[in-house]
Design an enzyme around this catalytic site. Structure first.
Site, short mmCIF file in Angstrom:
data_model
loop_
_atom_site.label_atom_id
_atom_site.label_comp_id
_atom_site.label_asym_id
_atom_site.label_seq_id
_atom_site.Cartn_x
_atom_site.Cartn_y
_atom_site.Cartn_z
N GLU A 34 4.94 -0.97 -6.97
CA GLU A 34 5.24 -2.06 -6.02
C GLU A 34 6.70 -2.01 -5.61
OE1 GLU A 34 2.98 -3.53 -4.07
OE2 GLU A 34 2.02 -4.35 -5.85
N SER A 127 -2.75 -7.80 7.94
CA SER A 127 -2.14 -7.32 9.18
C SER A 127 -2.30 -5.82 9.34
CB SER A 127 -0.68 -7.76 9.29
OG SER A 127 0.04 -7.36 8.17
N ASP A 171 0.47 0.04 3.10
CA ASP A 171 -0.70 -0.76 3.50
C ASP A 171 -1.49 -0.06 4.60
OD1 ASP A 171 0.58 -2.46 1.79
OD2 ASP A 171 1.25 -3.86 3.33
C1 GLA Z 1 4.19 -5.17 1.56
C2 GLA Z 1 4.60 -4.04 2.48
C3 GLA Z 1 4.39 -2.68 1.82
C4 GLA Z 1 5.03 -2.64 0.43
C5 GLA Z 1 4.65 -3.86 -0.40
C6 GLA Z 1 5.39 -3.94 -1.71
O1 GLA Z 1 2.81 -5.13 1.33
O2 GLA Z 1 3.88 -4.09 3.69
O3 GLA Z 1 4.88 -1.65 2.64
O4 GLA Z 1 6.43 -2.51 0.53
O5 GLA Z 1 4.88 -5.07 0.32
O6 GLA Z 1 5.04 -2.88 -2.53
#
Ligand code: GLA
Length: 380
Positions: A34, A127, A171
């Site tokens: 994360e 999103s 994501d």
């Molecule tokens: C959000 C962002 C990702 C990542 C996470 C944390 O989901 O969109 O790109 O940085 O936070 O791991």
């Protein structure tokens, strides 16, 4: 009725005729890794059985006509002149069209009905799923071939440069490339991916705290800046390049907050690769310890948890059937995950629901998720 059939039925009701295509792009949970993606590091997400669905048909004009079923809102825009109007969900579709055009794709118009089973603001990437579903819709009507990694980059560009959220690539990549029954180890520098099978006796449970993230964008951007400061201090392009030895030798001279941010990222990258090894050895106990350590680090060093996420994680970790639990996604609210012995997962969900409700005074949503394929298109 499945969400897909529901989208088809509602399309007919709204637009009069059946759709020509149905596209789907999933949300995700991240097992571990994360706040590492924007540090060129490693992540281990899986695409889940919650998704954005769009039923659509090509239009003869350059208009994109949309109806968001769950919000009961309609909108349209012209591909000849895409303008920023801050229309919330529409901007994700517009941003995707804009990024595709920037990359040289010739786009056709369409009429579409959108519905989603991914809660908004819960950290399950609603999103990114909308961006990838929109990319699938444009591909279906415009006739360009689907390149999953390219489309993930398009989605990220939409989010960063159109919507204005400076996200990493995790994501969009998992929504594009997920695989049923697998998590995906991703090297966020090279964008190389490796499928990691999920052990069948281990359930992945989504623990929705029933809180939604607040001022996440500014806090997220501050974390990114702090990571950049640390990378510059070590003289490397990204924190991914800092070894433990180098960190131990030099980090004492860092500002204490930046020190903790950097320590989280460096250790999380190790934990993520260790987690893959633990999974390949089917060592759920070890995987669980790494997941628990990730949560502690996100809470104490990276400071992106919330009181409710901590309460939820505590409730989960107290159960003997739970190997490990942590917040997932950007943080500050939304969902945690737990990995749990499959045969005990039903009782686990019931007990944690009761205990969290007692502790936090909120009614959570707790459910087992399954790993699904990334974004798909089907012709009707
Ligand atoms: C959000 C962002 C990702 C990542 C996470 C944390 O989901 O969109 O790109 O940085 O936070 O791991």
């Amino acid at each position: 009725m499945s969400t897909r059939e529901h989208a088809i039925t509602e399309f007919k009701r709204h637009f009069g005729d059946p759709p020509a295509f149905v596209v789907r792009a999933p949300g995700r949970v991240n097992l571990i890794g994360e706040h590492t993606d924007y540090n060129d590091g490693f992540v281990l997400p899986l695409a889940i059985d919650r998704a954005v669905w769009i039923a659509l048909r090509p239009a003869s004009t350059k208009q994109v006509v949309l109806h968001a079923l769950d919000l009961n809102q309609s909108a349209e825009f012209s591909l000849k002149n895409i303008k920023h109007e801050n229309q919330e969900w529409v901007e994700y579709v517009k941003g995707t069209a804009w990024a595709l055009q920037q990359a040289g794709y010739l786009l056709a118009g369409w009429e579409g009905l959108i519905t989603s089973s991914i809660p908004i603001g819960a950290g399950l990437s609603s999103s990114a799923a909308l961006e990838l579903a929109a990319a699938r819709a444009f591909a279906a009507v415009s006739g360009y071939p689907w390149d999953a990694v390219k489309m993930a980059r398009i989605g990220q560009q939409a989010e960063r440069d159109w919507v204005g959220v400076n996200c990493g690539i995790m994501d969009q990549m998992i929504s594009a490339l997920g695989r049923a029954g697998h998590a995906l180890l991703m090297d966020c520098r090279s964008l190389k991916t490796n499928l990691v099978p999920l052990p069948p006796d281990m359930a992945v449970v989504v623990l929705d705290t029933a809180t939604r993230r607040g001022l996440v964008d500014s806090a997220y951007n501050i974390r990114r800046q702090q990571c950049n400061v640390a990378a510059r201090f070590f003289g490397v392009p990204a924190l991914r390049d800092v070894s433990r030895d180098e960190f131990d030798a030099k980090a004492a001279a860092l500002d204490p907050v930046v020190f903790r941010r950097a320590r989280h990222v460096i250790e999380e990258n190790f934990r993520t690769r260790d987690a893959v090894q633990a999974m390949s050895r089917k060592d759920a106990a070890k995987l669980g310890r790494l997941i628990n350590a990730s949560h502690a680090s996100l809470r104490d060093d990276f400071e992106v948890s919330s009181p409710q996420l901590d309460q939820m994680v505590d409730c989960a970790q107290q159960e003997s059937a739970c190997y490990g639990a942590r917040m997932t996604g950007a943080g500050f609210g939304g969902c945690a995950i737990a990995i749990v012995q499959s045969e005990a997962v039903h009782d686990f969900c019931e007990t944690v629901t009761i205990n969290y409700q007692k502790a936090a005074g909120l009614k959570p949503e707790i459910y087992v998720c399954t790993a699904t394929d990334g974004a798909t298109t089907s012709a009707i």
